[in-house]
Motif scaffolding. Structure first.
Motif, PDB file in Angstrom:
ATOM      1  N   LEU A   1       1.800  12.354 -44.823  1.00 55.25           N
ATOM      2  CA  LEU A   1       0.810  13.380 -45.180  1.00 55.25           C
ATOM      3  C   LEU A   1       1.366  14.776 -44.924  1.00 55.25           C
ATOM      4  O   LEU A   1       1.238  15.663 -45.754  1.00 55.25           O
ATOM      5  CB  LEU A   1      -0.468  13.154 -44.391  1.00 55.25           C
ATOM      6  CG  LEU A   1      -1.565  14.141 -44.725  1.00 55.25           C
ATOM      7  CD1 LEU A   1      -1.992  14.008 -46.174  1.00 55.25           C
ATOM      8  CD2 LEU A   1      -2.726  14.015 -43.800  1.00 55.25           C
TER       9      LEU A   1
ATOM     10  N   LEU B   1      -4.481  14.685 -51.071  1.00 53.87           N
ATOM     11  CA  LEU B   1      -4.564  13.657 -50.041  1.00 53.87           C
ATOM     12  C   LEU B   1      -4.543  12.259 -50.654  1.00 53.87           C
ATOM     13  O   LEU B   1      -3.884  11.352 -50.149  1.00 53.87           O
ATOM     14  CB  LEU B   1      -5.842  13.855 -49.225  1.00 53.87           C
ATOM     15  CG  LEU B   1      -5.957  13.068 -47.904  1.00 53.87           C
ATOM     16  CD1 LEU B   1      -4.767  13.346 -47.016  1.00 53.87           C
ATOM     17  CD2 LEU B   1      -7.261  13.429 -47.210  1.00 53.87           C
TER      18      LEU B   1
ATOM     19  N   SER C   1      -1.098  11.206 -51.790  1.00 53.19           N
ATOM     20  CA  SER C   1      -0.152  10.893 -50.723  1.00 53.19           C
ATOM     21  C   SER C   1      -0.078   9.398 -50.429  1.00 53.19           C
ATOM     22  O   SER C   1       0.923   8.912 -49.899  1.00 53.19           O
ATOM     23  CB  SER C   1      -0.528  11.649 -49.446  1.00 53.19           C
ATOM     24  OG  SER C   1      -1.752  11.162 -48.922  1.00 53.19           O
TER      25      SER C   1
ATOM     26  N   LEU D   1      -4.268  14.140 -38.219  1.00 54.90           N
ATOM     27  CA  LEU D   1      -5.058  14.828 -39.238  1.00 54.90           C
ATOM     28  C   LEU D   1      -6.009  15.862 -38.653  1.00 54.90           C
ATOM     29  O   LEU D   1      -6.765  16.476 -39.384  1.00 54.90           O
ATOM     30  CB  LEU D   1      -5.851  13.792 -40.047  1.00 54.90           C
ATOM     31  CG  LEU D   1      -4.984  12.765 -40.784  1.00 54.90           C
ATOM     32  CD1 LEU D   1      -5.863  11.803 -41.529  1.00 54.90           C
ATOM     33  CD2 LEU D   1      -4.018  13.459 -41.706  1.00 54.90           C
TER      34      LEU D   1
ATOM     35  N   ASP E   1     -12.225  14.398 -45.213  1.00 53.03           N
ATOM     36  CA  ASP E   1     -11.309  13.897 -46.237  1.00 53.03           C
ATOM     37  C   ASP E   1     -10.410  12.800 -45.676  1.00 53.03           C
ATOM     38  O   ASP E   1     -10.206  11.754 -46.306  1.00 53.03           O
ATOM     39  CB  ASP E   1     -10.445  15.040 -46.768  1.00 53.03           C
ATOM     40  CG  ASP E   1     -11.240  15.969 -47.670  1.00 53.03           C
ATOM     41  OD1 ASP E   1     -12.447  15.709 -47.846  1.00 53.03           O
ATOM     42  OD2 ASP E   1     -10.649  16.926 -48.197  1.00 53.03           O
ATOM     43  N   ALA E   2      -9.856  13.037 -44.483  1.00 50.54           N
ATOM     44  CA  ALA E   2      -8.967  12.053 -43.873  1.00 50.54           C
ATOM     45  C   ALA E   2      -9.710  10.763 -43.554  1.00 50.54           C
ATOM     46  O   ALA E   2      -9.192   9.655 -43.756  1.00 50.54           O
ATOM     47  CB  ALA E   2      -8.343  12.634 -42.603  1.00 50.54           C
TER      48      ALA E   2
END
Length: 436
Positions: free
Chosen positions: A13, A331, A334, A390, A397-398
């Motif tokens: 990431l 994201l 990734s 993160l 989002d993570a």
């Protein structure tokens, strides 16, 4: 550092560079694949619907032929002289026991025959004993016998295993016993009436079974076998559609998950009652085609349960797609490579399992599926790395991406269990070894 931090690992990431804009061909590919899936699903539904309509017409014609044949007992004087008004029992038998599936007709007919014989025989015995006692004892004997056999048979009907296969037979037993025992006729006449009615019921049963098994038979075993195999194919398509929807670029116009990707999942989730019914009918069917006696239909029910669990996991993936807060395109990109590779491997494994059931060949679980599952775990582990932090818990989002990866891991585990069950089915059913 005033708030709690969580560490969620997502590979590459921090080191991931901004993905380059996809080419026109790359943009069109997901849409093209989705379009192909929609066409295939629609075509399959139309073929299945047309085939089902033809089978319904054939079944209706078969019932009509059976009714004409038993009606000859009334229409032809020589036959009517032999059976008289008892011919109505043959017509009633056809109307009551002729079912869509051959196994259902045979099972219902045997239940009716056995219930009629046992109920009539015990009813005649009770009537004979009551006639010998005479007087007030006559009514007492009949009342006691009706209570004992009626209550006992009703309790037996409540036992789940017996209810599934013999509920109709027990109901006929109760009805026949009461009609025979409670009648105030002499024992000799009771025996005569029972014999005549049983013979006409046998005629109706013979006509139903002959037409159902010989004239374009509809086998429940074939339908259960084919529907189980097709569920693997449907879930493979749903999984592929889910992966395409999740990694679709945010700037594309069609950013909503396609409903067709999950319609098959809903169908699988709602298949429990039909699977149990088909398995019950299949157990009554004689040796035919590729299915012998004592075929392991219970394994098909076990596979159905596992497939419904897998469908539920895919529906959970759908919720990740429909969440109002979607992770950023960067994201998602990734983890795209690893997750898409896992998705392709899962779809391949499901199709291989479904194909092995449909063609009745061993699935080579140890040689093909198991290494695939191991490789999938490695891919997902590489998508989740211990080196990427993160940040704070507010990083929704993570969390969303991590949830998607976790659900994909659950799918991998369920496919592994399915592979083992299919391998066991192949051993019990005597599937042939694959040519390759």
């Amino acid at each position: 550092m005033d708030s709690t931090h969580v560490t969620i690992s997502i590979s590459h990431l921090e080191s991931q560079v901004e993905p380059k804009p996809p080419s026109k061909e790359e943009k069109k590919e997901p849409k093209a694949l989705s379009f192909v899936h929609n066409i295939v699903s629609h075509t399959r539904e139309k073929i299945t619907s047309n085939k089902q309509d033809v089978r319904k017409l054939i079944h209706s014609a078969k019932v009509g032929i059976a009714l004409v044949l038993v009606s000859l007992l009334y229409l032809l004087d020589p036959l009517y002289d032999q059976v008289g008004d008892n011919a109505m029992w043959a017509i009633m038998t056809v109307v009551v026991i002729f079912e869509f599936y051959a196994g259902a007709t045979l099972g219902k007919g045997l239940n009716r025959g056995i219930g009629t014989i046992l109920g009539g025989g015990l009813g005649c015995l009770a009537a004979y004993i009551a006639q010998e006692v005479g007087g007030t004892g006559n009514s007492i004997i009949i009342a006691i016998s009706v209570f004992i056999f009626g209550a006992g048979a009703t309790y037996t009907r409540l036992v789940p295993k017996i209810k599934k296969r013999h509920d109709y037979g027990l109901m006929i037993f109760i009805l026949t016993f009461n009609l025979v025992a409670v009648s105030g006729l002499r024992a000799e006449k009771v025996l005569e009436i029972a014999r005549e009615r049983l013979s006409t019921i046998g005629m109706g049963f013979a006509v139903c079974v002959f037409i159902s098994l010989v004239v374009f038979p509809t086998w429940a075993s074939d339908e259960l076998h084919d529907s189980t195999a097709s569920k693997f194919q449907d879930l493979a398509e749903s999984l592929q559609g889910c992966m395409e929807d999740y990694f679709r670029l945010a700037n594309e116009k069609e950013n909503e998950p396609s409903a067709s990707s999950f319609s098959s999942c809903k169908s699988v989730l709602n298949s429990k009652a039909k699977d149990e019914l088909l398995a019950n009918f299949a157990k009554w069917e004689p040796w035919h085609g590729k299915f012998g006696l004592y075929y392991p239909w219970g394994k098909y029910l076990k596979l159905g349960e596992l497939l419904r669990e897998l469908a539920a996991s895919l529906v959970s993936l759908k919720h990740c797609l429909q969440s109002p807060r979607q992770p950023s395109t960067t994201l998602r990109q990734s983890i795209k490579e690893q997750c898409e590779e896992v998705g392709c491997s899962l779809a391949w494994s499901l199709r291989e399992l479904g194909d092995s059931i449909k063609k009745m060949r061993k699935c080579q679980q140890a040689e093909l599926i198991a290494p695939k599952v191991k490789a999938m775990r490695v891919e997902l582990s590489s998508a989740v790395s211990a080196n990427s932090k993160l940040g704070q818990t507010e990083n929704i989002d993570a969390l969303a991406v991590a949830s998607f990866v976790f659900l994909l891991m659950e799918v991998v585990e369920k496919v592994q269990v399915l592979a083992k069950e299919v391998e066991e089915l192949g051993e019990l059913a005597g599937f042939l070894t694959s040519a390759h």
